[in-house]
Design a protein around this motif. Sequence first.
Motif, short mmCIF file in Angstrom:
data_model
loop_
_atom_site.label_atom_id
_atom_site.label_comp_id
_atom_site.label_asym_id
_atom_site.label_seq_id
_atom_site.Cartn_x
_atom_site.Cartn_y
_atom_site.Cartn_z
N ARG A 95 35.11 38.93 39.82
CA ARG A 95 35.90 37.76 40.20
C ARG A 95 37.37 38.09 40.08
O ARG A 95 37.76 39.03 39.39
CB ARG A 95 35.58 36.57 39.28
N PHE A 96 38.20 37.28 40.76
CA PHE A 96 39.64 37.40 40.59
C PHE A 96 40.00 36.94 39.19
O PHE A 96 39.49 35.94 38.71
CB PHE A 96 40.40 36.50 41.59
N ARG A 97 40.87 37.70 38.54
CA ARG A 97 41.35 37.28 37.22
C ARG A 97 42.72 36.66 37.43
O ARG A 97 43.61 37.26 38.03
CB ARG A 97 41.46 38.47 36.28
N VAL A 98 42.87 35.42 36.94
CA VAL A 98 44.13 34.70 37.09
C VAL A 98 44.59 34.21 35.72
O VAL A 98 43.78 34.05 34.82
CB VAL A 98 43.99 33.50 38.07
N PRO A 99 45.89 33.97 35.57
CA PRO A 99 46.36 33.48 34.27
C PRO A 99 45.86 32.06 34.01
O PRO A 99 45.58 31.31 34.93
CB PRO A 99 47.89 33.51 34.40
N ARG A 100 45.77 31.72 32.73
CA ARG A 100 45.40 30.36 32.36
C ARG A 100 46.43 29.38 32.86
O ARG A 100 47.61 29.71 32.98
CB ARG A 100 45.28 30.23 30.85
N ILE A 101 45.99 28.18 33.12
CA ILE A 101 46.88 27.13 33.60
C ILE A 101 47.12 26.15 32.46
O ILE A 101 46.19 25.64 31.85
CB ILE A 101 46.26 26.41 34.81
N LEU A 102 48.40 25.88 32.18
CA LEU A 102 48.80 24.90 31.17
C LEU A 102 48.17 25.16 29.80
O LEU A 102 47.85 24.25 29.07
CB LEU A 102 48.45 23.48 31.62
N GLY A 103 47.95 26.42 29.49
CA GLY A 103 47.46 26.77 28.15
C GLY A 103 46.06 26.29 27.85
O GLY A 103 45.71 26.07 26.71
N SER A 157 30.91 38.64 56.01
CA SER A 157 32.17 38.61 55.27
C SER A 157 32.48 40.00 54.74
O SER A 157 31.65 40.91 54.84
CB SER A 157 32.09 37.60 54.12
N LEU A 158 33.66 40.15 54.18
CA LEU A 158 34.04 41.45 53.60
C LEU A 158 33.19 41.73 52.37
O LEU A 158 32.82 40.82 51.63
CB LEU A 158 35.51 41.44 53.21
N PRO A 159 32.92 42.99 52.11
CA PRO A 159 32.20 43.33 50.87
C PRO A 159 33.05 42.94 49.65
O PRO A 159 34.28 43.04 49.66
CB PRO A 159 32.04 44.85 50.95
N ARG A 160 32.38 42.49 48.61
CA ARG A 160 33.07 42.05 47.40
C ARG A 160 34.00 43.12 46.85
O ARG A 160 35.12 42.84 46.43
CB ARG A 160 32.05 41.64 46.34
N GLU A 161 33.56 44.36 46.86
CA GLU A 161 34.38 45.46 46.32
C GLU A 161 35.69 45.59 47.10
O GLU A 161 36.75 45.83 46.53
CB GLU A 161 33.62 46.78 46.36
N GLN A 162 35.61 45.43 48.41
CA GLN A 162 36.80 45.56 49.24
C GLN A 162 37.77 44.40 48.97
O GLN A 162 38.98 44.60 48.90
CB GLN A 162 36.42 45.59 50.72
N VAL A 163 37.25 43.21 48.80
CA VAL A 163 38.10 42.05 48.53
C VAL A 163 38.77 42.21 47.17
O VAL A 163 39.98 42.02 47.02
CB VAL A 163 37.27 40.74 48.57
N LEU A 164 38.00 42.56 46.15
CA LEU A 164 38.55 42.69 44.80
C LEU A 164 39.49 43.89 44.67
O LEU A 164 40.34 43.91 43.80
CB LEU A 164 37.42 42.79 43.78
N ALA A 165 39.36 44.88 45.55
CA ALA A 165 40.23 46.04 45.50
C ALA A 165 41.69 45.64 45.77
O ALA A 165 42.62 46.28 45.29
CB ALA A 165 39.78 47.09 46.51
N GLY A 166 41.91 44.57 46.52
CA GLY A 166 43.27 44.13 46.82
C GLY A 166 43.81 43.14 45.82
O GLY A 166 44.97 42.70 45.92
N ALA A 167 43.01 42.76 44.83
CA ALA A 167 43.45 41.77 43.84
C ALA A 167 44.31 42.43 42.77
O ALA A 167 44.06 43.57 42.38
CB ALA A 167 42.24 41.12 43.19
N PRO A 168 45.32 41.71 42.26
CA PRO A 168 46.14 42.27 41.18
C PRO A 168 45.31 42.52 39.92
O PRO A 168 45.56 43.45 39.18
CB PRO A 168 47.20 41.21 40.91
N ALA A 169 44.29 41.67 39.69
CA ALA A 169 43.42 41.85 38.53
C ALA A 169 42.05 41.26 38.85
O ALA A 169 41.95 40.24 39.52
CB ALA A 169 44.01 41.16 37.30
N ALA A 170 41.00 41.93 38.40
CA ALA A 170 39.64 41.46 38.62
C ALA A 170 38.86 41.64 37.33
O ALA A 170 39.15 42.53 36.53
CB ALA A 170 38.98 42.23 39.76
N GLU A 171 37.84 40.78 37.15
CA GLU A 171 37.01 40.86 35.96
C GLU A 171 35.66 40.23 36.29
O GLU A 171 35.60 39.14 36.86
CB GLU A 171 37.67 40.09 34.81
N ASP A 172 34.57 40.90 35.96
CA ASP A 172 33.21 40.40 36.21
C ASP A 172 33.02 39.99 37.67
O ASP A 172 32.49 38.92 37.97
CB ASP A 172 32.89 39.21 35.29
#
Length: 103
Positions: A92-100, A75-90
Motif C-alpha cells: 500500500r501507499f504509505r502516507v503521513p498521519r493526519i492531525l496526529g 489495470s497496472l500491476p501493483r508493483e509498477q504502481v507502488l514503484a512510483g510511490a514516495p513510500a510503500a508498506e504492505d
Amino acid sequence: MSTDAHSLSRDDVAHLARLSRLAVTDEELDRFADQLGVVLGAVARVQDAPTDDVTPTTHAVPLTNVHRPDVVTPSLPREQVLAGAPAAEDDRFRVPRILGEEA
C-alpha cells in the motif's frame, strides 16, 4: 439582523464578518452595510418577476448527458504502481498521519 429586508446594520455586517473570520475596519463596516443593502435589494427584486407562466427548469438550455460504455480494462500491476510511490508498506501507499491520529 435588521428588520428592513433590504438593509444591514453595522452590527449585522460586523456579525457576518466575525462568522466569516474577516477583519474589517469601521469605515468598511459602513461601506459594506450600504453595498450589501444594495445587493439585497437587487436580489429581492427578482421575486417581483412575473413567473406564473414559466415552467420550472434545472438549466437554462436543454442538456443531454454523454455516456460511454463501461468497459473493463486491465489495470497496472501493483508493483509498477507502488514503484512510483514516495513510500510503500504492505503493498500500500504509505502516507503521513493526519492531525496526529493514532495508528
